[in-house]
Write an enzyme that holds these catalytic residues in place. Structure first.
Site, short mmCIF file in Angstrom:
data_model
loop_
_atom_site.label_atom_id
_atom_site.label_comp_id
_atom_site.label_asym_id
_atom_site.label_seq_id
_atom_site.Cartn_x
_atom_site.Cartn_y
_atom_site.Cartn_z
N TRP A 160 0.83 -1.21 0.00
CA TRP A 160 0.00 0.00 0.00
C TRP A 160 0.87 1.26 0.00
O TRP A 160 0.38 2.35 0.17
CB TRP A 160 -0.90 0.01 1.24
CG TRP A 160 -0.16 0.25 2.54
CD1 TRP A 160 1.06 -0.27 2.88
CD2 TRP A 160 -0.55 1.05 3.65
NE1 TRP A 160 1.44 0.14 4.14
CE2 TRP A 160 0.46 0.95 4.64
CE3 TRP A 160 -1.67 1.85 3.91
CZ2 TRP A 160 0.39 1.62 5.85
CZ3 TRP A 160 -1.74 2.50 5.13
CH2 TRP A 160 -0.73 2.39 6.09
N ASP A 161 2.20 1.04 -0.17
CA ASP A 161 3.15 2.14 0.05
C ASP A 161 2.93 3.37 -0.82
O ASP A 161 3.37 4.46 -0.49
CB ASP A 161 4.57 1.62 -0.11
CG ASP A 161 4.89 0.49 0.84
OD1 ASP A 161 5.81 0.60 1.63
OD2 ASP A 161 4.15 -0.51 0.82
N GLU A 299 1.71 -4.12 12.12
CA GLU A 299 1.80 -5.55 11.82
C GLU A 299 2.18 -6.40 13.03
O GLU A 299 2.30 -7.62 12.90
CB GLU A 299 2.79 -5.74 10.68
CG GLU A 299 2.29 -5.03 9.44
CD GLU A 299 3.20 -5.18 8.24
OE1 GLU A 299 4.43 -5.17 8.43
OE2 GLU A 299 2.67 -5.29 7.13
N LYS A 420 4.05 -1.62 15.54
CA LYS A 420 5.24 -1.57 14.69
C LYS A 420 5.34 -0.20 14.01
O LYS A 420 6.39 0.34 13.79
CB LYS A 420 5.10 -2.66 13.65
CG LYS A 420 6.23 -2.79 12.67
CD LYS A 420 5.89 -3.95 11.75
CE LYS A 420 6.94 -4.21 10.71
NZ LYS A 420 6.54 -5.32 9.84
N GLN A 421 4.18 0.31 13.64
CA GLN A 421 4.17 1.58 12.91
C GLN A 421 2.81 2.26 13.09
O GLN A 421 1.88 1.66 13.62
CB GLN A 421 4.43 1.35 11.44
CG GLN A 421 3.42 0.44 10.76
CD GLN A 421 3.69 0.28 9.27
OE1 GLN A 421 4.67 0.76 8.75
NE2 GLN A 421 2.78 -0.38 8.59
O1 IFM Z 1 3.69 -1.78 3.25
C1 IFM Z 1 4.64 -1.96 4.25
C2 IFM Z 1 3.93 -2.25 5.55
O2 IFM Z 1 3.12 -1.17 5.94
C3 IFM Z 1 4.94 -2.55 6.62
N1 IFM Z 1 5.77 -3.67 6.25
C4 IFM Z 1 6.48 -3.43 5.01
C5 IFM Z 1 5.54 -3.12 3.88
C6 IFM Z 1 6.32 -2.84 2.60
O3 IFM Z 1 6.96 -1.62 2.65
#
Ligand code: IFM
Length: 511
Positions: A160-161, A299, A420-421
């Protein structure tokens, strides 16, 4: 000229390279004896020529690349060979190259009043974006692979980047953004099939995909710390479809490109809204729509600690995105010229009940909250244990990949309030406070002047920012909130006091 042609194993793509080497002395071509070394997968040319002491010679090697995915290409070997023969000398080629970059910088540079280091880094990131999403991208049916050209991790998969680069590109190189959206549109059929296979309607774009748009998300993940293969449940990150909807809408908002919306964009938006409407169910006890069995962008949480099945209930980021997109989906058709809107309605079989369902969902999606009013990342997050971040940091140093660390010790990140984010806070990254306030109020939830600041502070204390985009998003939110900008280091969680929640004025790109 020497050339080599190869074919990739899986996609059967032909790639040819051709090289022309010339030698000059005092600006004049030098007589050269050439020897060829060649085997099935290797080619090399040895050059022998006279050298005189103190007399410089210039060896100039030009290489061209052609692939069978390039437009207007027959045989790639012929194309690469012809281009290299026709190519001008190095100085002229360099001049063209510099001219192209100069133009790109004039269009894409972002200047700050910060110190040089900040400016330098900003340009480095812009440079990365432009290398991956270049002006050639729209002609190549290319998406935004996670690692761009900077590494082979993620096998070139598209996640989804693009969400993180779309707005930057739409404002500067809208034709590139449009190309990226068309990349998704060409895979709409696959997304429809994926939704149907999973028992849903509309279009479900896969979490990870490659050339043909089928789901390429791995089912297993190697934990390098333990050497064990662990189940990978990331395919439950359905939010990628919401991101695509967001990108389509913002591209249209920024560019006003009605032909795109008419021909391709609206169809994607409708199919994505339809997908979410089929994933959601109405809970009569709450009198709200809920979405179960999904993962948010964080994640570390893939399921409930003791659950066998993957996915979580009511990820707030997903549910708010769905409420937002459902509110827009119905409004898209009236933006189209009438014949097209009618044609789309009939081709996609859009019926009035669907439109009212989307409208209802935009008012009654469920958003979980903690007791103190903090938006809960998902239902049940509040009951998870707090992690002793200090102890972890002391023990492991870099704790960005807490999931791997905990799993390698037989523990489970699903047990803890760790991210994680950016997850909930992605909302504050994607929308201005004014929009979110409208959205929450439309959902009959309270949105206080300090809602953004409190949520961001809460999440920051529990986020490892393991991914490069996450500190970027956190920084952007902080600036928006009027907090101080500080770089996040590895394993560093951001702690900041947002001074005053600043509500920015509405921009054209805001819905
Ligand atoms: O799309 C990302 C995800 O949000 C976190 N793990 C890595 C992926 C690829 O960049």
């Amino acid at each position: 000229v020497i050339a080599l042609k190869v074919r990739t194993r899986q996609s059967n793509t032909y790639i040819s390279q051709a090289a022309r080497t010339r030698v000059f002395a005092a600006g004049q071509p030098v007589e050269v004896e050439r020897r060829l070394f060649q085997s099935e997968d290797y080619i090399q040319q040895g050059l022998t020529f006279e050298l005189a002491q103190q007399a410089p010679v210039r060896v100039e090697k030009m290489v061209t690349v052609a692939t069978s995915r390039d437009p207007a290409t027959g045989d790639t070997l012929v194309k690469a060979g012809a281009s290299v023969v026709r190519s001008p000398g190095f100085a002229q080629t360099l001049g063209r190259h510099m001219g192209a970059w100069e133009e790109l910088w004039r269009v894409c540079d972002v200047r700050t009043r910060c110190d040089e280091e900040v400016q330098h880094r900003l340009r480095l990131h812009i440079c990365h974006i432009l290398q991956v999403c270049s002006r050639h991208t729209p002609h190549l049916d290319a998406g935004v692979p996670a690692r761009g050209l900077n590494g082979e991790a993620y096998r070139g998969h598209v996640f989804w980047d693009e969400l993180y680069v779309h707005r930057f590109l739409a404002l500067r190189l809208p034709e590139v953004t449009r190309g990226l959206l068309m990349y998704r549109h060409r895979r709409l059929e696959e997304a429809r099939a994926a939704a149907q296979e999973a028992g849903f309607a509309g279009a479900m774009f896969p979490w990870q995909s490659g050339s043909d748009g089928t789901d390429e998300t791995p089912r297993w993940h190697l934990n390098p710390l333990s050497g064990r293969w662990e189940p990978d449940l990331s395919r439950y990150q359905r939010h990628v479809s919401a991101a695509i909807f967001y990108n389509v809408w913002h591209y249209f908002q920024i560019t006003g490109d009605l032909p795109f919306l008419r021909d391709d964009g609206a169809e994607m938006m409708v199919e994505i809204a339809r997908f979410w409407a089929s994933v959601a169910h109405f809970n009569p006890d709450r009198e709200r729509y809920e979405i179960h069995a999904v993962m948010g962008p964080d994640e570390f949480h893939e399921k409930y600690p003791s659950a066998r099945e993957g996915g979580l209930r009511n990820n707030a980021y997903t549910n708010v995105m769905v409420a937002w997109l459902c509110g827009l989906a119905g409004a898209v058709l009236p933006l189209l010229p009438e014949p097209r809107a009618d044609a789309l309605r009939s081709r996609l079989d859009i019926w009035d009940g669907e439109l009212s369902l989307w409208e209802d969902m935009s008012r009654r999606m469920f958003v979980p909250f903690h007791e103190d009013g903090i938006v809960s990342q998902f239902e049940g997050y509040e009951q998870l244990e707090e992690l002793d971040w200090g102890a972890c940091r002391k023990r492991y140093g870099n704790i960005q990949r807490l999931d791997r660390i905990l799993r390698s010790e037989g523990d489970d990140p699903n047990r803890y309030k760790v991210s994680k984010q950016a997850d909930v806070v992605m909302l504050f990254y994607l929308f201005f406070s004014a929009t979110l306030r409208r959205l929450f109020e439309h959902l009959s939830y309270e949105y206080r002047p300090d809602t953004a600041a409190r949520n961001v502070a809460y999440c920051d204390q529990r986020t490892s920012h393991s991914r490069g985009r996450s500190p970027g998003a956190a920084g952007a939110i902080r600036v928006r909130l009027g907090g101080e900008l500080r770089e996040l280091g590895p394993g560093d969680t951001a702690t900041f006091e947002a001074s005053s929640p600043v509500v920015r004025t509405r921009r054209r790109s805001e819905p």
